[in-house]
Design a protein around this motif. Structure first.
Motif, PDB file in Angstrom:
ATOM      1  N   TYR A   1     -57.145  57.280 104.560  1.00 33.14           N
ATOM      2  CA  TYR A   1     -58.098  57.181 105.662  1.00 33.14           C
ATOM      3  C   TYR A   1     -59.187  58.250 105.552  1.00 33.14           C
ATOM      4  O   TYR A   1     -60.339  57.995 105.894  1.00 33.14           O
ATOM      5  N   ALA A   2     -58.847  59.409 105.033  1.00 29.36           N
ATOM      6  CA  ALA A   2     -59.854  60.442 104.773  1.00 29.36           C
ATOM      7  C   ALA A   2     -60.789  59.984 103.653  1.00 29.36           C
ATOM      8  O   ALA A   2     -62.006  60.206 103.704  1.00 29.36           O
ATOM      9  N   PHE A   3     -60.236  59.317 102.630  1.00 31.25           N
ATOM     10  CA  PHE A   3     -61.052  58.773 101.544  1.00 31.25           C
ATOM     11  C   PHE A   3     -62.009  57.701 102.072  1.00 31.25           C
ATOM     12  O   PHE A   3     -63.193  57.695 101.740  1.00 31.25           O
ATOM     13  N   ILE A   4     -61.500  56.813 102.909  1.00 27.20           N
ATOM     14  CA  ILE A   4     -62.330  55.755 103.492  1.00 27.20           C
ATOM     15  C   ILE A   4     -63.484  56.364 104.282  1.00 27.20           C
ATOM     16  O   ILE A   4     -64.645  55.979 104.106  1.00 27.20           O
TER      17      ILE A   4
ATOM     18  N   VAL B   1     -66.898  50.008 102.424  1.00 29.53           N
ATOM     19  CA  VAL B   1     -65.483  50.214 102.121  1.00 29.53           C
ATOM     20  C   VAL B   1     -64.660  49.217 102.925  1.00 29.53           C
ATOM     21  O   VAL B   1     -64.861  49.055 104.125  1.00 29.53           O
ATOM     22  N   THR B   2     -63.750  48.546 102.233  1.00 30.82           N
ATOM     23  CA  THR B   2     -62.772  47.709 102.920  1.00 30.82           C
ATOM     24  C   THR B   2     -61.395  48.240 102.570  1.00 30.82           C
ATOM     25  O   THR B   2     -61.205  48.855 101.510  1.00 30.82           O
ATOM     26  N   PHE B   3     -60.446  48.008 103.456  1.00 32.65           N
ATOM     27  CA  PHE B   3     -59.090  48.448 103.163  1.00 32.65           C
ATOM     28  C   PHE B   3     -58.097  47.535 103.855  1.00 32.65           C
ATOM     29  O   PHE B   3     -58.424  46.828 104.802  1.00 32.65           O
ATOM     30  N   SER B   4     -56.878  47.553 103.333  1.00 28.24           N
ATOM     31  CA  SER B   4     -55.805  46.794 103.970  1.00 28.24           C
ATOM     32  C   SER B   4     -54.504  47.566 103.817  1.00 28.24           C
ATOM     33  O   SER B   4     -54.211  48.116 102.754  1.00 28.24           O
ATOM     34  N   ASP B   5     -53.771  47.618 104.912  1.00 24.53           N
ATOM     35  CA  ASP B   5     -52.435  48.206 104.871  1.00 24.53           C
ATOM     36  C   ASP B   5     -51.505  47.144 104.306  1.00 24.53           C
ATOM     37  O   ASP B   5     -51.512  45.994 104.750  1.00 24.53           O
ATOM     38  N   ILE B   6     -50.741  47.552 103.310  1.00 21.79           N
ATOM     39  CA  ILE B   6     -49.823  46.630 102.655  1.00 21.79           C
ATOM     40  C   ILE B   6     -48.415  47.044 103.044  1.00 21.79           C
ATOM     41  O   ILE B   6     -48.018  48.190 102.830  1.00 21.79           O
ATOM     42  N   GLY B   7     -47.680  46.141 103.602  1.00 23.28           N
ATOM     43  CA  GLY B   7     -46.309  46.451 103.992  1.00 23.28           C
ATOM     44  C   GLY B   7     -45.440  46.726 102.777  1.00 23.28           C
ATOM     45  O   GLY B   7     -45.616  46.143 101.717  1.00 23.28           O
ATOM     46  N   ALA B   8     -44.527  47.636 102.930  1.00 21.24           N
ATOM     47  CA  ALA B   8     -43.584  47.964 101.869  1.00 21.24           C
ATOM     48  C   ALA B   8     -42.218  48.160 102.506  1.00 21.24           C
ATOM     49  O   ALA B   8     -42.116  48.551 103.667  1.00 21.24           O
ATOM     50  N   ILE B   9     -41.188  47.898 101.758  1.00 23.30           N
ATOM     51  CA  ILE B   9     -39.837  48.052 102.295  1.00 23.30           C
ATOM     52  C   ILE B   9     -39.584  49.496 102.683  1.00 23.30           C
ATOM     53  O   ILE B   9     -39.040  49.787 103.732  1.00 23.30           O
ATOM     54  N   ARG B  10     -39.982  50.395 101.824  1.00 18.89           N
ATOM     55  CA  ARG B  10     -39.864  51.826 102.136  1.00 18.89           C
ATOM     56  C   ARG B  10     -41.174  52.480 101.752  1.00 18.89           C
ATOM     57  O   ARG B  10     -41.718  52.209 100.697  1.00 18.89           O
ATOM     58  N   GLY B  11     -41.701  53.283 102.612  1.00 21.91           N
ATOM     59  CA  GLY B  11     -42.976  53.926 102.329  1.00 21.91           C
ATOM     60  C   GLY B  11     -44.150  53.105 102.818  1.00 21.91           C
ATOM     61  O   GLY B  11     -44.000  52.169 103.585  1.00 21.91           O
ATOM     62  N   LYS B  12     -45.334  53.461 102.334  1.00 27.26           N
ATOM     63  CA  LYS B  12     -46.565  52.830 102.804  1.00 27.26           C
ATOM     64  C   LYS B  12     -47.544  52.679 101.648  1.00 27.26           C
ATOM     65  O   LYS B  12     -47.599  53.515 100.753  1.00 27.26           O
TER      66      LYS B  12
ATOM     67  N   VAL C   1     -51.766  51.485 100.942  1.00 29.67           N
ATOM     68  CA  VAL C   1     -53.067  51.120 101.493  1.00 29.67           C
ATOM     69  C   VAL C   1     -53.996  50.845 100.316  1.00 29.67           C
ATOM     70  O   VAL C   1     -54.236  51.718  99.484  1.00 29.67           O
ATOM     71  N   LYS C   2     -54.513  49.620 100.257  1.00 33.72           N
ATOM     72  CA  LYS C   2     -55.465  49.262  99.207  1.00 33.72           C
ATOM     73  C   LYS C   2     -56.868  49.476  99.758  1.00 33.72           C
ATOM     74  O   LYS C   2     -57.208  48.992 100.830  1.00 33.72           O
ATOM     75  N   VAL C   3     -57.677  50.209  98.996  1.00 30.89           N
ATOM     76  CA  VAL C   3     -59.047  50.526  99.391  1.00 30.89           C
ATOM     77  C   VAL C   3     -59.982  49.964  98.328  1.00 30.89           C
ATOM     78  O   VAL C   3     -59.708  50.082  97.135  1.00 30.89           O
ATOM     79  N   GLU C   4     -61.073  49.354  98.762  1.00 35.18           N
ATOM     80  CA  GLU C   4     -62.046  48.818  97.814  1.00 35.18           C
ATOM     81  C   GLU C   4     -63.432  49.367  98.115  1.00 35.18           C
ATOM     82  O   GLU C   4     -63.872  49.352  99.270  1.00 35.18           O
ATOM     83  N   VAL C   5     -64.084  49.894  97.055  1.00 37.02           N
ATOM     84  CA  VAL C   5     -65.451  50.398  97.141  1.00 37.02           C
ATOM     85  C   VAL C   5     -66.221  49.708  96.010  1.00 37.02           C
ATOM     86  O   VAL C   5     -66.310  50.237  94.899  1.00 37.02           O
ATOM     87  N   PRO C   6     -66.744  48.507  96.281  1.00 35.97           N
ATOM     88  CA  PRO C   6     -67.382  47.728  95.215  1.00 35.97           C
ATOM     89  C   PRO C   6     -68.529  48.436  94.490  1.00 35.97           C
ATOM     90  O   PRO C   6     -68.642  48.322  93.267  1.00 35.97           O
ATOM     91  N   GLU C   7     -69.358  49.187  95.216  1.00 36.46           N
ATOM     92  CA  GLU C   7     -70.506  49.847  94.575  1.00 36.46           C
ATOM     93  C   GLU C   7     -70.083  50.869  93.527  1.00 36.46           C
ATOM     94  O   GLU C   7     -70.839  51.169  92.611  1.00 36.46           O
ATOM     95  N   LYS C   8     -68.887  51.421  93.662  1.00 33.04           N
ATOM     96  CA  LYS C   8     -68.387  52.397  92.692  1.00 33.04           C
ATOM     97  C   LYS C   8     -67.354  51.771  91.756  1.00 33.04           C
ATOM     98  O   LYS C   8     -66.760  52.454  90.930  1.00 33.04           O
TER      99      LYS C   8
END
Length: 78
Positions: free
Chosen positions: A27-30, A40-51, A53-60
């Motif tokens: 979230y600090a990166f976003i 910037v787009t992002f999505s929280d991806i569920g995981a069985i344990r842990g967390k 977050v996929k972040v996309e910055v197309p221009e970079k």
């Protein structure tokens, strides 16, 4: 997390973003990238344990996946 599943510290992003600073979470990166004017787009991806977050910055041409440490598999552990 890198393309082939290896885990790296966030500092590896400094290759494309030299002024990244001390980013500790997705979230600090976003917020940092948005302040610099990037879309910037992002999505929280569920995981069985842990967390994940996929972040996309197309221009970079960046799409890092931030994962919690317990999900990280180091190359030497494979």
């Amino acid at each position: 997390m890198a393309r082939h599943g290896e885990c790296f510290e966030v500092e590896i992003l400094k290759r494309k973003i030299p002024d990244l600073g001390d980013i500790k979470n997705p979230y600090a990166f976003i917020e940092f990238m948005r302040r610099k004017g990037y879309t910037v787009t992002f999505s929280d991806i569920g995981a069985i344990r842990g967390k994940m977050v996929k972040v996309e910055v197309p221009e970079k041409d960046l799409a890092p996946i931030f994962i919690s440490p317990e999900l990280c598999v180091k190359p030497e552990d494979r």
